[in-house]
Design a protein around this motif. Structure first.
Motif, short mmCIF file in Angstrom:
data_model
loop_
_atom_site.label_atom_id
_atom_site.label_comp_id
_atom_site.label_asym_id
_atom_site.label_seq_id
_atom_site.Cartn_x
_atom_site.Cartn_y
_atom_site.Cartn_z
N PRO A 173 -17.57 -8.29 13.39
CA PRO A 173 -18.96 -8.32 13.84
C PRO A 173 -19.41 -7.00 14.46
N VAL A 174 -18.44 -6.17 14.87
CA VAL A 174 -18.77 -4.88 15.47
C VAL A 174 -17.57 -3.95 15.29
N ILE A 175 -17.86 -2.66 15.17
CA ILE A 175 -16.82 -1.63 15.07
C ILE A 175 -16.94 -0.71 16.28
N CYS A 176 -15.81 -0.33 16.84
CA CYS A 176 -15.78 0.66 17.91
C CYS A 176 -15.03 1.89 17.42
N ALA A 177 -15.71 3.02 17.39
CA ALA A 177 -15.08 4.29 17.00
C ALA A 177 -14.54 4.96 18.25
N LEU A 178 -13.22 5.10 18.31
CA LEU A 178 -12.57 5.65 19.50
C LEU A 178 -12.37 7.15 19.33
N GLY A 179 -13.25 7.92 19.93
CA GLY A 179 -13.11 9.37 19.91
C GLY A 179 -13.98 10.05 18.88
N ALA A 180 -14.07 11.38 19.02
CA ALA A 180 -14.95 12.18 18.18
C ALA A 180 -14.55 12.14 16.71
N THR A 181 -13.25 12.25 16.44
CA THR A 181 -12.81 12.30 15.04
C THR A 181 -13.18 11.02 14.30
N ALA A 182 -12.92 9.88 14.92
CA ALA A 182 -13.25 8.60 14.29
C ALA A 182 -14.75 8.45 14.12
N ARG A 188 -20.19 10.12 9.36
CA ARG A 188 -20.40 11.31 8.51
C ARG A 188 -21.37 12.28 9.18
N THR A 189 -20.99 12.71 10.36
CA THR A 189 -21.81 13.63 11.14
C THR A 189 -20.92 14.67 11.79
N GLY A 190 -21.52 15.75 12.22
CA GLY A 190 -20.77 16.78 12.93
C GLY A 190 -21.01 16.74 14.43
N ASP A 191 -21.79 15.77 14.91
CA ASP A 191 -22.10 15.68 16.34
C ASP A 191 -20.86 15.31 17.14
N GLY A 192 -20.84 15.72 18.39
CA GLY A 192 -19.73 15.41 19.28
C GLY A 192 -19.86 14.02 19.86
N ILE A 193 -18.79 13.54 20.47
CA ILE A 193 -18.77 12.18 20.98
C ILE A 193 -19.73 12.01 22.17
N THR A 194 -19.93 13.06 22.95
CA THR A 194 -20.86 12.96 24.08
C THR A 194 -22.28 12.68 23.61
#
Length: 251
Positions: A173-182, A188-194
């Motif tokens: 039901p939801v995905i959590c991307a842990l960290g900038a690389t994920a 599909r972006t170059g933005d940082g995690i902040t």
């Protein structure tokens, strides 16, 4: 002429002869335009996996990129088959490479505490990584600790079919991307995690036409290095928890 030196495809002489004969016969019957009809019964590739077991069997010996040559164990993922959320990290590290399980070091211990704080656990979610094998700075020294690096774009793309199949099969039901690389790989972006965190994005599930909400946040390892990030990470977790439907019971 510009096209004089263009490369030409090589055709077997027998095939070429048969083709010339066919064209002459067609011309004799007044056919001046010929069309090619693609066969619909020709398979375009192997049938898609319909279970995690089938998917693992297909890729357990994967050598689609250089990471497969130096790994100890493939780290496929772990958790509920009907998860309340799918948590995706960057890639396996030293300990994960030996145990074949994701997030088993200090970062994994912190992830367990984070999950518990929002009423979840490894038994109610599924945990995976963008790449399934340990990316090493010096792959010729696989037993050296601290030999980690972020996965390269081509390595992430080589693993993408596996991850996309996992997402399709698990239907979280939801995905959590842990960290900038994920987060960068999934969005599909170059933005940082902040810049990416604190928002909900839509992630299209391959071959289904469905979209699942995705929440990026800091990697647990980043929280260990900089505890001041925990306040924002907690906001992200509360945001994610609110996206899980109450009727989602784990398998």
């Amino acid at each position: 002429m510009p096209g004089d030196h263009a490369p030409r495809s090589k055709i077997d002489p027998r095939t070429a002869g048969a083709l010339r004969e066919f064209l002459r016969t067609a011309e004799d019957f007044g056919e001046t335009e010929l069309y090619y009809r693609a066969r619909r019964d020709v398979p375009k590739g192997p049938p898609r996996a319909e279970s995690l077991e089938e998917l693992y069997a297909r890729y357990s010996g994967c050598l689609n990129c250089v990471l497969g040559k130096s790994r100890k164990k493939i780290v496929f993922g772990m958790g509920s088959l009907r998860p309340k959320g799918l948590f995706i990290g960057e890639g396996p590290g030293y300990e994960e490479d030996r145990k074949g399980l994701p997030f088993v070091g200090k970062a994994g211990e912190l992830l367990d505490r984070i999950l518990a704080a929002i009423g979840l656990s490894r038994e109610t979610v599924y945990i995976a990584n963008i790449v399934k094998c340990h990316p090493m700075r010096e792959p010729e020294h696989p037993d050296m600790r601290g030999n980690d690096r972020p996965p390269l774009p081509e390595e992430m793309e080589a693993c993408r079919p596996i991850l996309e199949a996992q997402i399709r099969i698990l239907a979280p039901p939801v995905i959590c991307a842990l960290g900038a690389t994920a987060a960068r790989s999934l969005l599909r972006t170059g933005d940082g995690i902040t810049r990416l965190r604190g928002k909900v994005y839509g992630y299209p599930i391959a071959d289904t036409g469905r979209t699942v909400p995705l929440v990026p946040t800091f990697h647990p390892a980043a929280l260990l290095r900089d505890p001041s990030l925990k306040k924002d990470a907690w906001k992200d977790m509360k945001l994610l928890r609110g996206l899980i439907p109450p009727e989602r019971n784990p398998a």
